[in-house]
Design an enzyme around this catalytic site. Structure first.
Site, mmCIF file in Angstrom:
data_model
loop_
_atom_site.group_PDB
_atom_site.id
_atom_site.type_symbol
_atom_site.label_atom_id
_atom_site.label_comp_id
_atom_site.label_asym_id
_atom_site.label_seq_id
_atom_site.Cartn_x
_atom_site.Cartn_y
_atom_site.Cartn_z
ATOM 1 C CE LYS A 10 2.694 12.731 49.620
ATOM 2 N NZ LYS A 10 4.138 12.772 49.333
ATOM 3 C CB ALA A 98 5.559 4.888 46.445
ATOM 4 N N GLY A 99 6.290 7.566 48.441
ATOM 5 C CA GLY A 99 6.192 9.029 48.414
ATOM 6 C C GLY A 99 4.875 9.493 47.822
ATOM 7 C CG LEU A 100 3.084 7.609 44.905
ATOM 8 C CD1 LEU A 100 2.868 6.260 44.215
ATOM 9 C CD2 LEU A 100 2.793 8.748 43.919
ATOM 10 N N GLY A 103 -0.482 5.664 52.951
ATOM 11 C CA GLY A 103 -0.956 5.516 54.334
ATOM 12 C C GLY A 103 -1.653 6.778 54.814
ATOM 13 C CB SER A 104 -0.854 10.375 54.350
ATOM 14 O OG SER A 104 0.446 10.204 54.846
ATOM 15 C CG ASP A 137 2.840 13.729 53.614
ATOM 16 O OD1 ASP A 137 3.269 14.878 53.817
ATOM 17 O OD2 ASP A 137 3.516 12.831 53.072
HETATM 18 O O1 C5P Z 1 4.570 12.325 60.072
HETATM 19 P P1 C5P Z 1 5.107 11.109 59.384
HETATM 20 O O2 C5P Z 1 4.951 9.872 60.218
HETATM 21 O O3 C5P Z 1 4.572 10.925 58.000
HETATM 22 O O4 C5P Z 1 6.675 11.369 59.233
HETATM 23 C C1 C5P Z 1 7.598 10.326 59.085
HETATM 24 C C2 C5P Z 1 8.979 10.811 59.492
HETATM 25 O O5 C5P Z 1 9.460 11.767 58.547
HETATM 26 C C3 C5P Z 1 9.044 11.513 60.820
HETATM 27 O O6 C5P Z 1 9.245 10.611 61.873
HETATM 28 C C4 C5P Z 1 10.250 12.443 60.651
HETATM 29 O O7 C5P Z 1 11.440 11.728 60.855
HETATM 30 C C5 C5P Z 1 10.199 12.796 59.195
HETATM 31 N N1 C5P Z 1 9.550 14.106 58.921
HETATM 32 C C6 C5P Z 1 10.232 15.291 59.192
HETATM 33 N N2 C5P Z 1 9.640 16.497 58.924
HETATM 34 C C7 C5P Z 1 8.413 16.551 58.366
HETATM 35 C C8 C5P Z 1 7.699 15.365 58.070
HETATM 36 C C9 C5P Z 1 8.296 14.150 58.359
HETATM 37 O O8 C5P Z 1 11.367 15.272 59.687
HETATM 38 N N3 C5P Z 1 7.869 17.742 58.095
#
Ligand code: C5P
Length: 295
Positions: A10, A98-100, A103-104, A137
């Site tokens: 993404k 990478a922000g892509l 993993g999600s 994500d």
């Molecule tokens: O949900 P995910 O593991 O991808 O998120 C990684 C980290 O990014 C979270 O632990 C949190 O610190 C931050 N995050 C956030 N707000 C979001 C998504 C992610 O603060 N909406």
């Protein structure tokens, strides 16, 4: 039982942070878009117990920290399935950190595969709910396409599809820590915010220039390092004819949006001279089918 599918990456074509939440997460307003850059996932289930993960990259965790293992556990828990051994083969093409959404999208792909394999017939909405327990994500990646994501990322609204565009993605060597970037954001100090409503209007009228002009990611404001690399990649993309270029998610990959394949190819070739992880791809508006394989 052995099934496979593709997990598309993404992009965030705009990313705004609306507020900090009491649970430590942030409320987002981000427009996400699937692209034709994918990991290949095969899932084999036999009677037994345990999860085994094999990947083509040595640094990918092969234990319960892998998002695909979390997906298996969350799916089996929801569906009340026990006594299955799961073998996951993941061929990674999407750069990591990478922000892509690598993993999600892998986790979402495993949920889609298991839903087919066990004939559970869960609707997108239910799969998105399970996905939300795995990561912010992951819900978007269940159905992909062009969507507005709000809340932590789990409140999804379908948007008009982006006109098919060529995308050049380039990830510099350094990576960004997502939690660190979030912690650096001071909402009142952000230099600018994306015009999300304007971008949605531009999507509605298929105005690709209007879309590209409004692409903006607030994380670019708070990068602890690597800003020069990000700006240099953006410069090459824009000088080659990109209509817009920004960093995706919490980086460090940068992408450019092109209507013209020749300009996109020029940008890709130039970036490849200096950066190892470059891709010439395009937007995509579907998820890949799930296929049953011979064992
Ligand atoms: O949900 P995910 O593991 O991808 O998120 C990684 C980290 O990014 C979270 O632990 C949190 O610190 C931050 N995050 C956030 N707000 C979001 C998504 C992610 O603060 N909406």
């Amino acid at each position: 039982m052995k099934y496979s599918s593709l997990a598309y990456a993404k992009l965030n074509i705009s990313l705004d942070i609306v507020s900090k939440r009491p649970d430590g997460y942030h409320n987002l307003k981000t427009i996400m878009q699937s692209i034709d850059l994918y990991d290949e996932i095969t899932v084999k289930c036999t009677r037994g117990e345990g999860i085994k993960i094999e990947t083509n990259l040595p640094y990918i965790p092969d234990n319960s920290n892998n998002t695909t293992a979390k997906a298996v556990n969350a799916f089996f828990k929801h569906a009340g399935i026990t006594n299955y051994n799961t073998n996951l083969q993941i061929n990674k093409n999407i750069p990591v950190s990478a922000g892509l959404g690598g993993g999600s999208t892998d986790a979402a792909c495993v949920l889609r595969i298991l839903n087919e394999m066990f004939k559970t017939g869960l609707k997108h909405k239910t799969l998105e709910e399970i996905a939300g327990t795995i990561g912010a994500d992951v819900p978007f990646c269940i159905d992909g396409g062009t969507k507005l994501a709000e809340g932590k990322g789990e409140i999804l609204t379908d948007l008009p599809k982006i006109p098919e565009s060529h995308i050049v993605v380039c990830k510099p060597e350094f990576s960004c820590s997502t939690p660190e970037l979030f912690s650096r954001v001071r909402l009142e100090k952000l230099r600018a915010r994306p015009d999300t409503e304007g971008l949605i209007r531009a999507l509605g009228s298929g105005d690709i220039n209007g879309i590209a002009r409004r692409m903006y990611n607030v994380f670019e404001d708070v990068l602890p390092n690597g800003k020069a690399d990000i700006e240099s990649i953006k410069g090459i993309l824009l000088d080659s004819g990109a209509l817009g270029a920004i960093m995706t998610g919490s980086g460090s990959a940068v992408f450019g949006l092109f209507t013209d394949i020749d300009s996109a190819t020029v940008a890709y070739e130039k970036l490849k001279e200096n950066y190892h992880e470059c891709f010439l791809t395009k937007t995509i508006n579907t998820t890949a089918p799930v296929k049953e394989l011979e064992e």
